[in-house]
Design a protein around this motif. Structure first.
Motif: not given
Length: 120
Positions: A33-46
Motif C-alpha cells: 500500500s502507499i500512503g499520502w500525507s501533507r505538511q503545510a509550513p508551521g503545521k504537523e504532518r497530516e
C-alpha cells in the motif's frame, strides 16, 4: 536501494487540479500500500489517504473526500494522487510512503515530497 520519488507539484489556482506521482525504484509496488500525507509550513504532518494493494482507498482526511483520489499503475511502478477542486488550505508538501497495510504508524520509506501551492 529502495526509494520513493514524488513529482507533479506546482502552482495552481483555487478550483484547479494536479496529479502527483509517486515512483518506486529498487522494489515492486505490486503488493504494497502507499500512503499520502501533507505538511503545510508551521503545521504537523497530516495523513491524507492510502491506496491498498487491492486499489481500495482509505481516507484519513474528511476535507479531501470527493476531491482527491488515488490510483496505481503497477506496470510503471507508480502511484498517483489526483487532486481536484484544490483549495488554499490544500497547499503543502505532499509525500508518499510505503506500507504493508494502511496503518499510518507503519508507513516508511518516505519520499522527499513535492510542493503544492494554491493561490488566487
Amino acid at each position: 536501494q529502495a526509494q520513493l520519488v514524488e513529482s507533479g507539484g506546482g502552482l495552481v489556482q483555487p478550483g484547479g487540479s494536479l496529479n502527483l506521482s509517486c515512483v518506486a525504484s529498487g522494489f515492486s509496488l505490486d503488493y504494497y500500500s502507499i500512503g499520502w500525507s501533507r505538511q503545510a509550513p508551521g503545521k504537523e504532518r497530516e495523513n491524507v489517504l492510502c491506496i491498498h494493494a487491492t486499489n481500495r482507498i482509505t481516507y484519513y482526511s474528511n476535507s479531501v473526500k470527493g476531491r482527491f483520489t488515488s490510483s496505481r499503475d503497477n506496470a510503471k511502478n507508480t502511484v498517483y494522487l489526483q487532486m481536484n477542486n484544490l483549495k488554499p488550505e490544500d497547499a503543502a508538501l505532499y509525500s508518499c510512503a510505503l506500507g504493508n497495510g494502511c496503518v499510518p504508524a507503519d508507513f516508511r520509506q518516505w519520499g522527499q515530497g513535492t510542493r503544492v501551492t494554491v493561490f488566487s
